[in-house]
Scaffold this active site. Structure first.
Site, PDB file in Angstrom:
ATOM      1  N   PHE A  49       0.818  -1.214   0.000  1.00 58.47           N
ATOM      2  CA  PHE A  49       0.000   0.000   0.000  1.00 58.47           C
ATOM      3  C   PHE A  49       0.853   1.266   0.000  1.00 58.47           C
ATOM      4  O   PHE A  49       0.478   2.281  -0.562  1.00 58.47           O
ATOM      5  CB  PHE A  49      -0.930   0.019   1.217  1.00 58.47           C
ATOM      6  CG  PHE A  49      -1.934  -1.104   1.205  1.00 58.47           C
ATOM      7  CD1 PHE A  49      -2.933  -1.149   0.246  1.00 58.47           C
ATOM      8  CD2 PHE A  49      -1.865  -2.127   2.144  1.00 58.47           C
ATOM      9  CE1 PHE A  49      -3.861  -2.180   0.228  1.00 58.47           C
ATOM     10  CE2 PHE A  49      -2.785  -3.161   2.129  1.00 58.47           C
ATOM     11  CZ  PHE A  49      -3.779  -3.193   1.167  1.00 58.47           C
ATOM     12  N   CYS A  50       1.985   1.224   0.691  1.00 52.59           N
ATOM     13  CA  CYS A  50       2.806   2.428   0.818  1.00 52.59           C
ATOM     14  C   CYS A  50       4.275   2.067   0.780  1.00 52.59           C
ATOM     15  O   CYS A  50       4.664   1.179   1.526  1.00 52.59           O
ATOM     16  CB  CYS A  50       2.475   3.154   2.115  1.00 52.59           C
ATOM     17  SG  CYS A  50       3.382   4.700   2.330  1.00 52.59           S
ATOM     18  N   PRO A  51       5.116   2.668  -0.023  1.00 50.06           N
ATOM     19  CA  PRO A  51       4.783   3.822  -0.858  1.00 50.06           C
ATOM     20  C   PRO A  51       4.011   3.477  -2.117  1.00 50.06           C
ATOM     21  O   PRO A  51       3.550   4.378  -2.809  1.00 50.06           O
ATOM     22  CB  PRO A  51       6.155   4.397  -1.211  1.00 50.06           C
ATOM     23  CG  PRO A  51       7.078   3.245  -1.149  1.00 50.06           C
ATOM     24  CD  PRO A  51       6.542   2.345  -0.075  1.00 50.06           C
TER      25      PRO A  51
END
Lengths: 76, 379
Positions: free
Chosen positions: A13-15
């Site tokens: 999901f992140c980054p």
């Protein structure tokens, strides 16, 4: 012979897959490729837009079993 | 025969692992069955998230530091002797001083470093808060700032992915309080087509920026900075002028990782669940050092460290694997000087940030103090 680096960004999901591709492209030579696996459908939309803006080359987009595989060639 | 655990890196990840192993392996360390050694680069342990507050004078420099030997369990010999070469075939690490340390289990926690010098003109003209010297300079520049164009520029890769938004909203509050925001224009640039890697955070940030009149440019990957003309240009062809440039510099892993042939850019190829270096069973990788495609953040390092502690302990005491890392990340997000929110997610649960509140801001301020209990392995 070009080299291909694969990033398994499924569930990342992140980054996020596109940020991973941008970071990976900085570490490879011109003519080499980055393949990213993503479960985020947004990658299929965003990555080609970014590749087009910067001037790299989108080689492949494939829908696999529950994820997408996209390949970018570094051109500059 | 003593099992030797060698931890390379004295930051958050390495320190939590060392202290946690001491708590779990008390008997084995006392009997001499297990020995833990750490190699680091400094006698000081820095609370890196506190750097965010330094430019605004909201934390004093001394509050960021503790003596590493006091943070670390006394049973762990700590040498300020940076690793120079890591030979995984011989299972040994050579240091700057020329000493060689052998290991049965290696923990790589060498972290990341900022590389503003990798973009032409950036190091000469930009401000940042990702190290103490940069944060001091930024504090000084903000003291003198009386209005003009500020560009907050985000580069890839970087650690603490919410910090770019935090610094932007904190700048807005700081400059409003100072009475110069009406003479200031803030522009935030981000490498992809939205304002944050996390889509829900981006969806929250955009109307917030609109509300405050903060401008933004997406698909902006920095190509070069022109210090003479005070402009910054992107790979995508956009050029922005600035009076003050605040950058989130691109990061790289530790030099010893790449020079030892363990990973391009200093990032070690790592199994995202086992936290073992790919193809090995005796090398654990933790924190920013991994190439796992998740946030490089203190909470990531902390949750990973807990998994490494459990698995090393189980391997050494019961010859079994304990548990996998689930990708958990938790980040506080300062949404200004007085409010904050938070976001958490893992490999299977998407993030869902809640509305900002003063209470969460206070929790973050409290954690700025509680961190030292985390580093000691108590929280």
């Amino acid at each position: 012979m070009s080299q291909r680096k694969t990033i398994d960004a499924r569930g990342a999901f992140c980054p996020g897959p596109l940020m991973e591709v941008i970071a990976a492209l900085k570490l490879i030579e011109i003519g080499d490729e980055v393949e990213v696996w993503s479960t985020d459908q947004g990658t299929v939309k965003d990555l080609p837009i970014w590749v087009d803006k910067v001037g790299h080359k989108l080689i492949e987009t494939n829908e696999c079993d529950g994820y997408w595989s996209l390949v970018v060639e570094k051109t500059k | 025969m003593t099992k030797k655990i060698l931890i390379v890196g004295g930051g958050l990840a390495g320190t939590i692992i060392a202290n946690g192993l001491c708590r779990q392996l008390t008997k084995q360390i006392k009997s001499g069955d297990v020995a833990i050694t750490m190699l680091g680069t400094s006698d000081q342990h820095m609370y890196q998230p506190g750097l965010l507050y330094i430019p605004f004078g909201k934390m004093r420099e001394a509050e960021l530091f503790r003596d590493q030997r006091k943070v670390l369990d006394k049973r762990v010999p700590y040498f300020i002797d940076p690793a120079k070469n890591i030979d995984t075939d011989k299972k040994e690490v050579t240091t700057d001083s020329g000493k060689t340390y052998t290991y049965d289990y290696l923990v790589l926690a060498t972290g990341s470093r900022i590389m503003p010098q990798s973009i032409p003109g950036m190091a000469e003209s930009a401000h940042w808060f990702y190290d103490l010297e940069g944060a001091r300079k930024m504090r000084s520049a903000l003291d003198d700032f009386e209005g003009g164009k500020i560009v907050v520029n985000v580069n890839v890769p970087h650690k603490c992915p919410v910090a770019p938004l935090e610094i932007t909203f904190m700048l807005y509050d700081y400059l409003t309080e100072k009475g110069v925001m009406d003479k200031t224009e803030i522009t935030y640039t981000y490498p992809i087509g939205r304002l944050h890697g996390l889509e829900p955070v981006a969806l929250w940030a955009q109307p917030e920026m609109d509300k405050f009149g903060i401008k933004y440019e997406t698909f902006f990957n920095t190509k070069e900075v022109d210090p003479d003309n005070k402009t910054i240009t992107s790979e995508e062809g956009e050029t922005l002028s600035y009076d003050m440039l605040v950058t989130i510099p691109p990061h790289s892993g530790a030099e010893v990782i790449s020079s030892s042939g363990l990973g391009d850019g200093g990032w070690v190829p790592t199994d995202k669940k086992k936290l073992l270096m790919d193809g090995t069973t005796d090398i654990f990788v933790c924190g920013d050092t991994t190439n796992i495609p998740i946030s490089k953040a203190g909470s990531t390092a902390h949750f990973e460290a807990d998994v490494v502690i459990d698995n090393l302990t189980s391997i050494l005491t019961e010859n079994r694997w304990a548990r996998d890392y689930d990708g958990k990340v938790y980040c506080f997000i300062e949404t200004g000087m007085d409010e904050g929110t938070y976001v958490w997610f893992n490999y299977t649960t998407p993030p869902n940030p809640g509305p900002p509140s003063q209470m969460i801001h206070w929790f973050k301020l409290a954690y700025n103090r509680l961190y030292w209990l985390s580093a000691r392995g108590l929280l």
